[in-house]
Design an enzyme around this catalytic site. Sequence first.
Site, mmCIF file in Angstrom:
data_model
loop_
_atom_site.group_PDB
_atom_site.id
_atom_site.type_symbol
_atom_site.label_atom_id
_atom_site.label_comp_id
_atom_site.label_asym_id
_atom_site.label_seq_id
_atom_site.Cartn_x
_atom_site.Cartn_y
_atom_site.Cartn_z
ATOM 1 N N LYS A 17 -3.548 7.466 -7.242
ATOM 2 C CA LYS A 17 -3.600 6.012 -7.466
ATOM 3 C C LYS A 17 -5.042 5.520 -7.594
ATOM 4 C CE LYS A 17 -1.459 4.763 -3.843
ATOM 5 N NZ LYS A 17 -0.742 5.511 -2.870
ATOM 6 N N ARG A 93 3.637 -2.229 0.934
ATOM 7 C CA ARG A 93 3.922 -0.920 1.504
ATOM 8 C C ARG A 93 5.229 -0.953 2.299
ATOM 9 N NH1 ARG A 93 -1.214 1.402 1.613
ATOM 10 N NH2 ARG A 93 -1.297 3.531 2.380
ATOM 11 N N ARG A 130 -9.809 16.009 -0.870
ATOM 12 C CA ARG A 130 -10.280 14.710 -1.349
ATOM 13 C C ARG A 130 -11.561 14.275 -0.635
ATOM 14 N NH1 ARG A 130 -6.245 9.669 -1.345
ATOM 15 N NH2 ARG A 130 -6.238 9.734 0.930
ATOM 16 N N ARG A 162 -12.553 11.096 4.296
ATOM 17 C CA ARG A 162 -12.121 9.925 5.068
ATOM 18 C C ARG A 162 -11.726 10.334 6.484
ATOM 19 N NH1 ARG A 162 -7.866 6.879 1.271
ATOM 20 N NH2 ARG A 162 -6.778 6.895 3.264
ATOM 21 N N ARG A 173 1.183 9.713 7.628
ATOM 22 C CA ARG A 173 1.216 8.736 6.537
ATOM 23 C C ARG A 173 2.295 9.087 5.515
ATOM 24 N NH1 ARG A 173 -4.263 9.464 6.170
ATOM 25 N NH2 ARG A 173 -4.540 9.310 3.924
HETATM 26 P P1 ADP Z 1 -3.456 6.134 1.801
HETATM 27 O O1 ADP Z 1 -2.664 5.721 0.573
HETATM 28 O O2 ADP Z 1 -4.079 7.484 1.663
HETATM 29 O O3 ADP Z 1 -2.708 5.970 3.087
HETATM 30 P P2 ADP Z 1 -5.041 3.671 1.689
HETATM 31 O O4 ADP Z 1 -6.489 3.693 1.389
HETATM 32 O O5 ADP Z 1 -4.133 2.994 0.713
HETATM 33 O O6 ADP Z 1 -4.701 5.212 1.890
HETATM 34 O O7 ADP Z 1 -4.770 3.029 3.136
HETATM 35 C C1 ADP Z 1 -5.399 3.517 4.291
HETATM 36 C C2 ADP Z 1 -4.743 2.937 5.545
HETATM 37 O O8 ADP Z 1 -4.876 1.500 5.545
HETATM 38 C C3 ADP Z 1 -3.250 3.161 5.668
HETATM 39 O O9 ADP Z 1 -2.945 4.418 6.221
HETATM 40 C C4 ADP Z 1 -2.853 1.985 6.591
HETATM 41 O O10 ADP Z 1 -3.193 2.261 7.933
HETATM 42 C C5 ADP Z 1 -3.738 0.873 6.127
HETATM 43 N N1 ADP Z 1 -3.082 0.040 5.090
HETATM 44 C C6 ADP Z 1 -3.474 -0.099 3.787
HETATM 45 N N2 ADP Z 1 -2.642 -0.929 3.117
HETATM 46 C C7 ADP Z 1 -1.699 -1.319 4.015
HETATM 47 C C8 ADP Z 1 -0.550 -2.166 3.938
HETATM 48 N N3 ADP Z 1 -0.201 -2.771 2.795
HETATM 49 N N4 ADP Z 1 0.199 -2.327 5.046
HETATM 50 C C9 ADP Z 1 -0.132 -1.732 6.197
HETATM 51 N N5 ADP Z 1 -1.190 -0.919 6.353
HETATM 52 C C10 ADP Z 1 -1.983 -0.713 5.275
#
Ligand code: ADP
Length: 220
Positions: A17, A93, A130, A162, A173
């Site tokens: 993504k 999400r 990554r 990360r 996750r």
């Molecule tokens: P990934 O897709 O690898 O989990 P992201 O960079 O999209 O990574 O998100 C990192 C973290 O940020 C998630 O694991 C979560 O803890 C938090 N997060 C991001 N977007 C949301 C959301 N829409 N709702 C709840 N938590 C979120």
Amino acid sequence: MIPGARLVILGRQGAGKGTQCVRLSRHFVVPHISTGDMLRAAVREGSPLGKMAKEVMDAGGLVGDEIMVGLVEQRLQRDDARTRGYILDGFPRTVPQAQELERITDDKPIDVVLDLEVPRELVLERITSRRVCRDCGTNYVATGSERGPSICDVCGGDVMQRDDDTPEAINHRLDLYEEQTSPLIEYYEKIGKLMVIDGVGTPDAVFAQLVAAVDGARRT
Ligand code: ADP
């Protein structure tokens, strides 16, 4: 003139993504709004939101819906998003977040929801290698031959792994994705907004499919 777009992208962690959003954002000239990047910026600033989010993120959990909805609602009110549109990455999400997004975008609804499909086994491999620029969010793939931290080609920032890309947090996750986020696929399919894209392939091939899906959805 290049028409803008209002897009949501779904897909497992490591589905590509981030990489595709950078390209889509340039192609459609719309901001890439990544809730993960917004939270990581808050963590770096050390704001109260950042302190709370760091604990949740490092454990691989999800930040509360109410906080996330507030953050996104504010961001979508900014001029760039209001005039050109956006690509939303990482939000919604959960189903409650999707319902709130419908309310927020009531006057200008989302054009299409892109679901970037990559099987779980493959994304696990990808996330392990990554590396991400901590300043601009550009993704890189570690080859194993790097000596020490590298520098981002795009902005000159530090490229690192990360904190939440540990095997335990990744697995957690991915479990949460199946439980909380994959119901969104059905949700958007029911309202006729979903386009499923095969995310296994070269970045160029995947990008071409994404652009074709957006152009197709806007013609209908
Ligand atoms: P990934 O897709 O690898 O989990 P992201 O960079 O999209 O990574 O998100 C990192 C973290 O940020 C998630 O694991 C979560 O803890 C938090 N997060 C991001 N977007 C949301 C959301 N829409 N709702 C709840 N938590 C979120």
